[in-house]
Design a protein around this motif. Structure first.
Motif, PDB file in Angstrom:
ATOM      1  N   VAL A   1      -6.774   2.507  -2.671  1.00 10.17           N
ATOM      2  CA  VAL A   1      -5.957   1.332  -2.966  1.00 10.17           C
ATOM      3  C   VAL A   1      -6.596   0.461  -4.048  1.00 10.17           C
ATOM      4  O   VAL A   1      -5.901  -0.078  -4.922  1.00 10.17           O
TER       5      VAL A   1
ATOM      6  N   GLN B   1      -9.726  -1.001   7.424  1.00 14.48           N
ATOM      7  CA  GLN B   1      -9.999  -0.646   6.035  1.00 14.48           C
ATOM      8  C   GLN B   1     -10.933   0.562   5.986  1.00 14.48           C
ATOM      9  O   GLN B   1     -11.975   0.566   6.634  1.00 14.48           O
TER      10      GLN B   1
ATOM     11  N   VAL C   1       0.853  -1.188   0.000  1.00 18.63           N
ATOM     12  CA  VAL C   1       0.000   0.000   0.000  1.00 18.63           C
ATOM     13  C   VAL C   1       0.887   1.236   0.000  1.00 18.63           C
ATOM     14  O   VAL C   1       1.762   1.373   0.867  1.00 18.63           O
TER      15      VAL C   1
ATOM     16  N   ARG D   1      -9.829  -4.461  -1.578  1.00 15.07           N
ATOM     17  CA  ARG D   1      -9.061  -3.804  -0.510  1.00 15.07           C
ATOM     18  C   ARG D   1      -8.822  -4.774   0.648  1.00 15.07           C
ATOM     19  O   ARG D   1      -7.754  -4.783   1.257  1.00 15.07           O
TER      20      ARG D   1
ATOM     21  N   GLU E   1      -1.760   6.456  -0.576  1.00 14.46           N
ATOM     22  CA  GLU E   1      -3.026   5.737  -0.692  1.00 14.46           C
ATOM     23  C   GLU E   1      -3.685   5.468   0.657  1.00 14.46           C
ATOM     24  O   GLU E   1      -4.845   5.049   0.705  1.00 14.46           O
TER      25      GLU E   1
ATOM     26  N   VAL F   1      -5.677   0.112   4.994  1.00 13.54           N
ATOM     27  CA  VAL F   1      -5.891   0.178   3.549  1.00 13.54           C
ATOM     28  C   VAL F   1      -6.906   1.278   3.263  1.00 13.54           C
ATOM     29  O   VAL F   1      -8.044   1.213   3.730  1.00 13.54           O
TER      30      VAL F   1
END
Length: 555
Positions: free
Chosen positions: A260, A318, A218, A267, A222, A256
């Motif tokens: 991404v 996430q 990653v 993801r 991002e 994340v």
């Protein structure tokens, strides 16, 4: 101008003025969060408008039923007397408003206010009221216009129904289809631009063991603003070792961002691969975190569990939105649950393939909207064959399904703001003072703790407060709830709705801002770390409180 004022005064409903004043006065009483004169003015103006609307509707019904009305001269005199009495009542209660607000501020260790700023409150309330009245009269005018046009073809009463229904549809279409969507696009673009801004004081990590480094799957850019904060601000192994005077590991944090990949599943798979790259499944504790709407992860929560386990912790989160939690909940409710479910499915699916004796203990965590979505990520019947170890959910919103079910089915006699559920072996509740269940009471195989404060309107708001008194107002009340708080139909729901909007404006340990020392208590119950004495726990709480960072627009 004079004729307009005269027409406005004649159309003014005396009954609406009385009810509006009562609603105005009730709005000055305390609820859960201290108010500024700006928020108080907007609330009071809105409450006055609602009360006035109810009174005006009663007047319309009276006229519609062709009941006798006083003569014009008597009606004018009556309005003057009523207006004078209402003004006196409003002034009297404005005088008491400062002490009502101080009844909350004292409980939250805030400086008392010496004035409720009555002139500012009245001015803002009048402006708010006039805006609402103008919108109401615009609605009435459109309804009448459509009724007059349709009255050429249908009976008079039918045309009125048509006009009223068409006006509702028109206002809803404009508000929801034009204004809201445009505002949402603007907000999303603004939050996305802010999220992409690279902070100069947070350079890209050089260590390959950090997400966002050159070796990471990653990119640093991002991660987004919240992700970079999550990765860059955690305690290091050296800091943990210096405090605990014992060997410590570097905590693993994986994040994340939205940029991404295009889908939540993609993801989640990248997050899993990043966990594998960092050997996260070799740690003792693995926490799947669902962030708030803006992507923020509460540092007080993660710092606490990482210190308690001396860095032997991996965590993964996430991002699912750029918007704040309230906006995300209203306009993108499915995004958060989809992202949470995708991440948990990816991590849990791999975790179940590992040997039980060597894999990490798996926990869930979420704050606010993150708690609601984290609840949805792991359906109990799907994990019964291979249970995770537990979850810590802080500040669950009132719409959280499992929280609401457990609270409503709490043990008889237990408190609504700090319930007990059955024998406490599955779910426990905690606040500033701990929980009602004994700390040495045995747990079952799955440990779930809800950390919540009685002054958190995001947790305790309920649409049914419109017409019934909530159970959390019963005695004894929470330690941070004003004894002066009273329930009033309609008004209390509006007060609590405002409290939700400003719930993060409190000091740590109240409202919707969770203190690290309370996270320590909750993680102790959920993860049961070993080797800590009572004195060491007290020192840890002081240490984490000193390094705590305030929540500023984080939700």
């Amino acid at each position: 101008m004079r004729s307009w004022v005269t027409r406005f005064w004649r159309s003014f409903a005396a009954g609406g003025l009385v009810l509006g004043t009562l609603f105005f006065v009730a709005s000055l009483t305390p609820t859960l969060i201290p108010r500024t004169y700006l928020t108080q003015g907007v609330l009071s103006g809105a409450c006055f408008a609602v009360g006035y609307g109810v009174g005006a509707a009663w007047r319309w019904l009276w006229t519609y039923m062709e009941l006798p009305e006083p003569r014009e001269r008597l009606l004018v005199a009556l309005k003057i007397v009523v207006a004078a009495i209402c003004a006196a009542i409003a002034i009297l209660f404005l005088w008491w408003a400062a002490e009502w607000q101080n009844s909350i501020r004292r409980l939250m260790d805030l400086e008392p206010v010496t004035s409720a700023h009555p002139f500012e409150v009245c001015l803002i309330a009048i402006v708010t009221f006039l805006v609402v009245i103008a919108l109401a009269r615009l609605f009435k005018g459109i309804s009448r216009l459509i009724a007059e046009r349709s009255g050429r073809f249908v009976p008079r009463r039918v045309s009125r129904v048509i006009g009223f229904a068409a006006a509702i549809l028109l206002f809803w279409a404009v508000a929801n289809g034009v204004l809201v969507r445009y505002a949402l696009r603007v907000a999303d673009s603004s939050f996305a631009a802010l999220d992409a801004l690279i902070e100069p004081d947070r350079p890209q990590p050089e260590s390959p063991l950090k997400t966002g480094s050159l070796a990471s799957l990653v990119g640093w850019e991002e991660l987004g603003r919240a992700g970079r904060e999550f990765i860059a601000t955690g305690p290091t192994a050296a800091e943990i070792a210096a405090f605990t005077h014992a060997n410590a590991l570097e905590p693993i944090r994986v994040y994340v961002g939205l940029r991404v990949a295009d889908t939540a599943e993609e993801r989640a798979q990248i997050a899993l691969e990043e966990l594998k790259r960092l050997s996260a499944f070799e740690r003792s504790v693995l926490v799947v975190v669902t962030p708030t709407g803006s992507g923020w992860v509460d540092p007080a929560a993660m710092d606490s569990v990482e210190y308690l386990h001396r860095g032997d912790v991996a965590s993964v989160a996430q991002q699912y939105s750029y918007l704040s939690s309230p906006l995300s909940l209203l306009f993108e409710p499915e995004y958060g649950s989809e992202a949470a479910q995708a991440l948990f499915a990816a991590v849990y699916g791999y975790w179940t393939t590992l040997p039980r004796e060597s894999r990490p203990k798996l926990y869930l965590h979420g704050l606010s909207l993150g708690a609601l979505n984290s609840e949805k990520s792991a359906e109990l019947f799907e994990i019964l064959g291979d249970l995770i170890q537990g979850a810590l959910w802080s500040g669950p919103p009132f719409e959280a399904r499992m929280w609401r079910s457990v609270t409503e089915h709490r043990n008889p006699g237990s408190l609504a703001w700090l319930p007990q559920f059955r024998d406490g072996s599955f779910i426990r509740f905690m606040n500033q003072d701990g929980g009602p269940d004994p700390t040495d009471a045995p747990w079952g195989p799955l440990r779930i703790v809800y950390l919540q404060y009685a002054s958190d309107a995001i947790t305790f708001f309920d649409y049914r407060d419109f017409y019934r008194r909530p159970a959390w107002m019963d005695a004894p009340r929470g330690p941070d709830v004003s004894p002066e708080l009273r329930w009033y139909p309609v008004v209390t729901m509006l007060q609590l709705a405002l409290d939700m909007a400003v719930a993060t404006g409190t000091p740590m340990g109240y409202g919707h801002v969770f203190a690290p020392e309370h996270y320590v208590n909750a993680w102790l119950a959920v993860t049961d770390p070993q080797g800590w004495s009572a004195d060491q726990i007290a020192q840890l709480k002081q240490h984490l409180a000193a390094r705590a960072r305030p929540c500023d627009g984080c939700l």
